[in-house]
Motif scaffolding. Structure first.
Motif, PDB file in Angstrom:
ATOM      1  N   MET A   1       0.826  -1.185   0.000  1.00 24.99           N
ATOM      2  CA  MET A   1       0.000   0.000   0.000  1.00 24.99           C
ATOM      3  C   MET A   1       0.872   1.252   0.000  1.00 24.99           C
ATOM      4  N   GLY A   2       1.863   1.336   0.857  1.00 22.59           N
ATOM      5  CA  GLY A   2       2.803   2.444   0.825  1.00 22.59           C
ATOM      6  C   GLY A   2       2.189   3.803   1.081  1.00 22.59           C
ATOM      7  N   ASN A   3       2.661   4.799   0.331  1.00 22.55           N
ATOM      8  CA  ASN A   3       2.245   6.191   0.517  1.00 22.55           C
ATOM      9  C   ASN A   3       1.225   6.621  -0.521  1.00 22.55           C
ATOM     10  N   GLU A   4       0.194   5.835  -0.710  1.00 21.87           N
ATOM     11  CA  GLU A   4      -0.834   6.144  -1.711  1.00 21.87           C
ATOM     12  C   GLU A   4      -1.738   7.298  -1.291  1.00 21.87           C
ATOM     13  N   PHE A   5      -1.784   7.568  -0.002  1.00 24.07           N
ATOM     14  CA  PHE A   5      -2.721   8.562   0.509  1.00 24.07           C
ATOM     15  C   PHE A   5      -1.964   9.714   1.142  1.00 24.07           C
TER      16      PHE A   5
ATOM     17  N   TRP B   1      -2.468  11.861   4.053  1.00 22.86           N
ATOM     18  CA  TRP B   1      -3.236  12.141   5.264  1.00 22.86           C
ATOM     19  C   TRP B   1      -3.021  13.584   5.675  1.00 22.86           C
TER      20      TRP B   1
END
Length: 124
Positions: free
Chosen positions: A1-5, A7
């Motif tokens: 998943m990593g840094n897809e979002f 925040w």
């Protein structure tokens, strides 16, 4: 998943309260704690409840028909001049419980008028 979002933080925290809670919420969060009420969007007003600004975030007091207070889950409010807030609440007979379990932090717990647990904290 990593840094897809990306925040960005928390927009609001919702606390549940019983039907008809609005005036008591205004007295506690508005009058007593000094939070500014935020007008709810027209389509949400029929649901009841009331919103307050708390720094860059908001506290939403939401109506829950089968309401039960949150005794463990709680918001933790960052506050400046926490000693003054403690005295302010105690002068108005709001019970507080001081907690010194986190080094470098002054904090205490209380409950809103509906029995929900609230934490207030300030770094030393």
């Amino acid at each position: 998943m990593g840094n897809e979002f990306a925040w960005m933080g928390i927009d609001h925290v919702q606390l549940a309260a019983p039907v008809g809670c609005e005036e008591e919420a205004r007295r506690f969060f508005g009058d007593l704690l000094g939070m500014i009420e935020v007008p709810k969007p027209e389509k949400l007003k029929l649901r009841g409840g009331v919103w307050f600004q708390c720094g860059p975030q908001m506290i939403h007091i939401g109506v829950e028909a089968a309401f039960q207070p949150a005794k463990k889950a709680h918001p933790a409010f960052l506050v400046g001049n926490i000693e003054r807030l403690m005295a302010h609440l105690q002068e108005r007979d709001v019970p507080i419980r001081i907690d010194d379990e986190i080094p470098g932090v002054i904090r205490f717990f209380t409950e809103d008028p509906f029995g929900n647990r609230l934490e207030f904290m300030e770094g030393k």
